[in-house]
Scaffold this active site. Structure first.
Site, mmCIF file in Angstrom:
data_model
loop_
_atom_site.group_PDB
_atom_site.id
_atom_site.type_symbol
_atom_site.label_atom_id
_atom_site.label_comp_id
_atom_site.label_asym_id
_atom_site.label_seq_id
_atom_site.Cartn_x
_atom_site.Cartn_y
_atom_site.Cartn_z
ATOM 1 N N SER A 158 0.851 -1.191 0.000
ATOM 2 C CA SER A 158 0.000 0.000 0.000
ATOM 3 C C SER A 158 0.885 1.239 0.000
ATOM 4 C CB SER A 158 -0.870 0.016 1.258
ATOM 5 O OG SER A 158 -1.496 1.280 1.412
ATOM 6 N N TYR A 212 -1.296 -0.427 10.525
ATOM 7 C CA TYR A 212 -1.623 -0.790 9.138
ATOM 8 C C TYR A 212 -0.466 -0.428 8.206
ATOM 9 C CZ TYR A 212 -3.663 -1.010 4.544
ATOM 10 O OH TYR A 212 -3.873 -1.310 3.214
HETATM 11 P P1 NDP Z 1 -11.739 -5.777 0.875
HETATM 12 O O1 NDP Z 1 -12.114 -5.575 2.301
HETATM 13 O O2 NDP Z 1 -12.738 -5.484 -0.168
HETATM 14 O O3 NDP Z 1 -11.183 -7.275 0.683
HETATM 15 C C1 NDP Z 1 -10.317 -7.849 1.621
HETATM 16 C C2 NDP Z 1 -10.233 -9.336 1.397
HETATM 17 O O4 NDP Z 1 -9.318 -9.887 2.373
HETATM 18 C C3 NDP Z 1 -11.553 -10.039 1.560
HETATM 19 O O5 NDP Z 1 -11.739 -10.957 0.507
HETATM 20 C C4 NDP Z 1 -11.410 -10.770 2.879
HETATM 21 O O6 NDP Z 1 -12.110 -12.007 2.819
HETATM 22 C C5 NDP Z 1 -9.907 -11.040 2.922
HETATM 23 N N1 NDP Z 1 -9.428 -11.292 4.275
HETATM 24 C C6 NDP Z 1 -9.375 -10.423 5.313
HETATM 25 N N2 NDP Z 1 -8.930 -11.052 6.415
HETATM 26 C C7 NDP Z 1 -8.699 -12.346 6.060
HETATM 27 C C8 NDP Z 1 -8.249 -13.491 6.748
HETATM 28 N N3 NDP Z 1 -7.929 -13.457 8.064
HETATM 29 N N4 NDP Z 1 -8.120 -14.658 6.077
HETATM 30 C C9 NDP Z 1 -8.443 -14.708 4.775
HETATM 31 N N5 NDP Z 1 -8.885 -13.674 4.057
HETATM 32 C C10 NDP Z 1 -9.016 -12.505 4.697
HETATM 33 O O7 NDP Z 1 -10.437 -4.870 0.672
HETATM 34 P P2 NDP Z 1 -9.490 -4.613 -0.618
HETATM 35 O O8 NDP Z 1 -9.853 -5.468 -1.753
HETATM 36 O O9 NDP Z 1 -9.428 -3.154 -0.807
HETATM 37 O O10 NDP Z 1 -8.090 -5.049 -0.007
HETATM 38 C C11 NDP Z 1 -7.291 -6.089 -0.526
HETATM 39 C C12 NDP Z 1 -5.851 -5.817 -0.148
HETATM 40 O O11 NDP Z 1 -5.438 -4.588 -0.737
HETATM 41 C C13 NDP Z 1 -5.599 -5.671 1.341
HETATM 42 O O12 NDP Z 1 -4.368 -6.288 1.644
HETATM 43 C C14 NDP Z 1 -5.503 -4.157 1.552
HETATM 44 O O13 NDP Z 1 -4.702 -3.816 2.656
HETATM 45 C C15 NDP Z 1 -4.852 -3.757 0.252
HETATM 46 N N6 NDP Z 1 -5.030 -2.361 -0.151
HETATM 47 C C16 NDP Z 1 -6.274 -1.784 -0.258
HETATM 48 C C17 NDP Z 1 -6.399 -0.470 -0.663
HETATM 49 C C18 NDP Z 1 -7.702 0.226 -0.752
HETATM 50 O O14 NDP Z 1 -7.739 1.479 -0.704
HETATM 51 N N7 NDP Z 1 -8.818 -0.470 -0.901
HETATM 52 C C19 NDP Z 1 -5.222 0.319 -1.069
HETATM 53 C C20 NDP Z 1 -3.965 -0.380 -0.878
HETATM 54 C C21 NDP Z 1 -3.888 -1.660 -0.471
HETATM 55 P P3 NDP Z 1 -12.963 -12.652 4.012
HETATM 56 O O15 NDP Z 1 -13.457 -11.530 4.870
HETATM 57 O O16 NDP Z 1 -14.051 -13.405 3.306
HETATM 58 O O17 NDP Z 1 -12.000 -13.552 4.688
HETATM 59 C C1 8X3 Z 2 -5.106 1.584 1.729
HETATM 60 C C2 8X3 Z 2 -4.885 2.912 1.080
HETATM 61 O O1 8X3 Z 2 -4.583 5.410 1.472
HETATM 62 O O2 8X3 Z 2 -6.099 4.191 2.982
HETATM 63 O O3 8X3 Z 2 -3.937 0.876 1.842
HETATM 64 O O4 8X3 Z 2 -3.733 3.888 3.174
HETATM 65 S S1 8X3 Z 2 -4.812 4.147 2.247
#
Ligand code: NDP
Ligand code: 8X3
Length: 251
Positions: free
Chosen positions: A138, A151
């Site tokens: 991120s 985070y």
């Molecule tokens: P979502 O919340 O939409 O998706 C997160 C996914 O992670 C879900 O499918 C969830 O599945 C899974 N997950 C969470 N905890 C667990 C666990 N303990 N075991 C297995 N699966 C898990 O978020 P995003 O798609 O946005 O995020 C995906 C990744 O991208 C993350 O690592 C996030 O930190 C990163 N990210 C997101 C950004 C954003 O602004 N959205 C920007 C930068 C990075 P379930 O709950 O079914 O287990």
């Molecule tokens: C998630 C993006 O900008 O909320 O990793 O940190 S931000």
């Protein structure tokens, strides 16, 4: 057909990536904790490509290693691992955060990611040239901001872990990338605010965040680069997001 293992395929980037790789005919190994969502995605994609869904909590190292040691031959060799499962919690200042929330982020974003990487490694090494590990970092791993505390630190771990893996995997053909998005509209903020839909809507309102499909496109691009190319880190922001000035505390 090549196969891809995606953690956190039940929402956001992981779900969009499953659809993007399916569109290109890849076989899919999809994981996440919410079984009903995995079943829905399987119903959608299985008519078109081979799909294996595995309900899995990445924090459970025994369950992860057991599941990944039993992959059917039809889904091997494994060409790509997308370490996407992750979350942020507690957007408030560090001094107000419950310790449990810090532990949950460390257990998921750090321990969970290394659990899956360790268990998938033999499959990726067997594939060798052209295989990829794509880790969801991120912008928060590089740029500090209020409320980023554990985070952002967990995403900094992912960056350095990715670079260090590159060193050890040199000569094996396996690539490693830290893919670092900025603001993207998924369920991320809903999770971060523990279900506050209004707060999530407010964050994305009036601007143009990245969409899950934008990141899925980058994941597919990274996985299909010519095998002699490794992109070490790919940071992506919406055009409408940039950095803030330093915050100065004044009398
Ligand atoms: P979502 O919340 O939409 O998706 C997160 C996914 O992670 C879900 O499918 C969830 O599945 C899974 N997950 C969470 N905890 C667990 C666990 N303990 N075991 C297995 N699966 C898990 O978020 P995003 O798609 O946005 O995020 C995906 C990744 O991208 C993350 O690592 C996030 O930190 C990163 N990210 C997101 C950004 C954003 O602004 N959205 C920007 C930068 C990075 P379930 O709950 O079914 O287990
Ligand atoms: C998630 C993006 O900008 O909320 O990793 O940190 S931000």
């Amino acid at each position: 057909m090549p196969s891809v293992l995606i953690t956190g395929a039940t929402s956001g980037f992981g779900k969009a990536a499953a659809r993007r790789f399916a569109k290109a005919g890849w076989s899919l190994i999809l994981t996440g904790r919410r079984e009903e969502r995995l079943a829905e995605l399987e119903s959608e994609l299985a008519p078109h490509v081979t799909v294996l869904t595995i309900p899995l909590d990445v924090r459970d190292s025994d369950a992860v290693s057991q599941a990944l040691s039993q992959l059917p031959d039809t889904l091997l060799p494994l060409t790509c691992l997308i370490n996407n499962a992750g979350l942020a919690l507690a957007p408030e200042p560090a001094q107000k955060v419950a310790l449990e929330d810090w532990h949950t982020m460390i257990d998921t974003n750090i321990t969970g990611l290394v659990n899956v990487t360790h268990a998938a490694m033999p499959h990726l090494l067997a594939t060798g040239k052209g295989a990829s590990i794509l880790n969801l970092g991120s912008v928060a791993g590089q740029w500090p901001y209020p409320g980023g505390h554990v985070y952002g630190a967990s995403k900094a771990f992912i960056q350095q872990f990715s670079y260090n893996l590159r060193c050890d995997l040199q000569g094996t053909g396996v690539r490693v990338t830290d893919l670092a998005p900025g603001m993207a509209e998924t369920e991320f903020t809903l999770v971060r605010t523990k279900g506050n839909q209004a707060a999530s809507d407010a964050l994305y309102k009036g601007t143009t965040p990245l969409q899950a499909e934008d990141i899925a496109e980058q994941l597919y691009y990274l996985a299909t680069l010519p095998p002699h190319i490794n992109i070490n880190r790919l940071e992506i922001m919406p055009v409408r997001q940039a950095w803030a000035p330093f915050a100065i505390d004044r009398d």
